[in-house]
Design a protein around this motif. Sequence first.
Motif, PDB file in Angstrom:
ATOM      1  N   GLY A   1     -46.684   9.637  26.702  1.00  9.84           N
ATOM      2  CA  GLY A   1     -45.733  10.413  27.481  1.00  9.84           C
ATOM      3  C   GLY A   1     -46.126  11.872  27.643  1.00  9.84           C
TER       4      GLY A   1
ATOM      5  N   SER B   1     -43.050   6.660  30.793  1.00 15.98           N
ATOM      6  CA  SER B   1     -42.837   8.061  31.123  1.00 15.98           C
ATOM      7  C   SER B   1     -44.091   8.621  31.802  1.00 15.98           C
TER       8      SER B   1
ATOM      9  N   SER C   1     -35.544  16.509  35.933  1.00 12.83           N
ATOM     10  CA  SER C   1     -35.994  16.189  34.581  1.00 12.83           C
ATOM     11  C   SER C   1     -35.624  17.281  33.591  1.00 12.83           C
TER      12      SER C   1
ATOM     13  N   GLN D   1     -35.139  12.117  32.181  1.00  9.45           N
ATOM     14  CA  GLN D   1     -36.498  12.651  32.108  1.00  9.45           C
ATOM     15  C   GLN D   1     -37.356  12.236  33.306  1.00  9.45           C
TER      16      GLN D   1
ATOM     17  N   HIS E   1     -33.743   7.320  28.729  1.00 11.09           N
ATOM     18  CA  HIS E   1     -35.187   7.275  28.951  1.00 11.09           C
ATOM     19  C   HIS E   1     -35.920   6.340  28.003  1.00 11.09           C
TER      20      HIS E   1
END
Length: 665
Positions: free
Chosen positions: A346, A447, A482, A548, A628
């Motif tokens: 991520g 992500s 985000s 996010q 998320h």
Amino acid sequence: PRDIQEERMRGFTIGLLLVSLPLYYDVMTEAQKPACDPLIPEYCLLPFPSSYYLAPNESTKTGFMVQFPPEAFLVNSFGKAVKPTYWNTFDGFSFFPMILAYFPNLSIENFPPHWNIAQSLSATSPSILLNADSSTTLAHWGELDEALTMMSNEKVLMVWPSSALQENTNYIVAFRNLKDSKGKIISPSPGFRCLRDMEPCNDSSLESRRGHFEQIFSKLEKNGFKREELQLAWDFQTASRDSLTGRLVYARDDAMSRTSPNGPSYVVDKVQDNYSQHIFRKISGIMDVPFYTTTALPGSKLVLDSNGLPVYQGKAPATFLVLVPQSLANGTIKPTHASVVQYGHGLFGSQEEVESGYIQELADRYGYVMIACDWWGMSKYDVASVVEMLITDVSDFVIVPDRLTQGMINALLLMRLMKRKFATDSSVVFDGVSVINPSSTYYYGNSQGGILGEVYMAASQDVVRGNLGVAGGPYGILLPRSIDFSEYEVGLRILFPDPANYTTMLALMNMIWSRLEPNAYMSSITENPLPNTPSHRILYQCVLGDAQVNIIGTYNIARSVGASIFSSNVIGCYELQNKSLVCDRMYGFNQLNDSVVATQSSVMMTFDCGAPPEPAINVYPDPKYDTHELARRVFIAQEQMHLFFQSGDIKNLCGGACKGLCKVN
């Protein structure tokens, strides 16, 4: 009056004489052009993107190069000018641009929103996005930049295509019947009015474009947009695919040619046995990768030759991790049923994310040898250089996509190494048999690992199926929505305090980023793959209420890939500023019956973990309900991924809508 009529006739005659020229031809030379386009006098670079900032160039595939004059670019609050050097290396604009315009005190009450994109194709739509080459009207939606500017009327109108645009194509954008907040029809700018009404412009840069605009007006008329109703219209040219993806493809092919057919050389640095309940062996390694940046350190840029292609600089060490699960080490799962799964970490994280508990557990359950390396360019080691660049000189934003290019090369080389040389390494051999199965290789990223996974899946020659969790793109849509960007956003708004200039800066960053983010690659996943690259399929797993990576970004990339959804796919609803709710109509998705097994297409699956409706505007949801991390931990989601990896089948294992399988805290 007669003199006005004569002036109009003169302008009309000039238009007829020039109408046979290419749509985007500008009679005025680049040296004569004013730095700012007079169509929107309030802000220099608007409208954006625009063929006003293209210069003829016979050496490119489009016949143009972007040419922003230094005088047109933004200056931050400390007097530091952003230099257009790196923007002027494109032969057109990106495939998923932030299309910007400005109208004082604009109301978008009648504008097509993201939850009802089909409205943009109606006969009464106030906007049109037209493929000028094919005369095809494209679905789109618009919004005002509300993030941190809710008290300001100086908001830029942002228009987004519903999916990626075609390469090397001319597009026209136009507006009509737009009103201000008091319900009054907005008047066109003097610069646009003189072109529309064939009046004297008293501006040579406008007079020289009459032939150009006569063709624009003609094409719009044929598509139902009457000349006298127009409030603004302009055109832009998208780049060639080579201009956006060519650097990565060239560096990939060059790097592969400079390493052994069995993959890059490497050393095993450390082996840890009985590592955890689910992982028997953790292997730390270092591989020698060809690199193409000024240094192998954060903050570096690609070294380019006279053709704009990366130049080999030598070999650099890149670390990687390999996790062998207990089930493979003890023989519970036979090596013939094992898989190699590459994990993408991520935002500003590291390869150690592959050691997350749920990943260890699913690796053990399914017999996955998990591998990972750092995303050079957006790993934890790059944070300082990125922050320094944003504070000191955004002109160097190119360090992000440039170093990400090297990071992507490293990731591709790691999978090549696993399939070849490393498959016989003693560290992965148990009872005389390797647990590396070179015929079963997949990608899994969440992500940022999902976002960059879109690029990986477009460029990989060794993986054809991937699972992208909470992915999205382009970054221009994702960032304001985000929570992860909030601190960076505050800093950028201090540097560019005018709301319109800030939004323009974000659009410029989106353009530079396009060389190594989904923007340029989402249309090359399945159809029209990159050179020397197979077609790929993707399972997208997203979740409502993600603070996010907003789900709108997932819709963008999934539509662009041609992904289907199951008929029971959960639908997101959004809260308007008046607290009423609207629900997404899921434009552009082919719907499959829940009993259908998808064997050829990519598929998007959405999970509902009980989060409240998201804001309809471009701000992030309440982070205390952030979902998320949730969908990836759902057992059914993992089962769906495993089935896809092993068989290529994508089934709706939820037995209907994927609701109630996870829950926000």
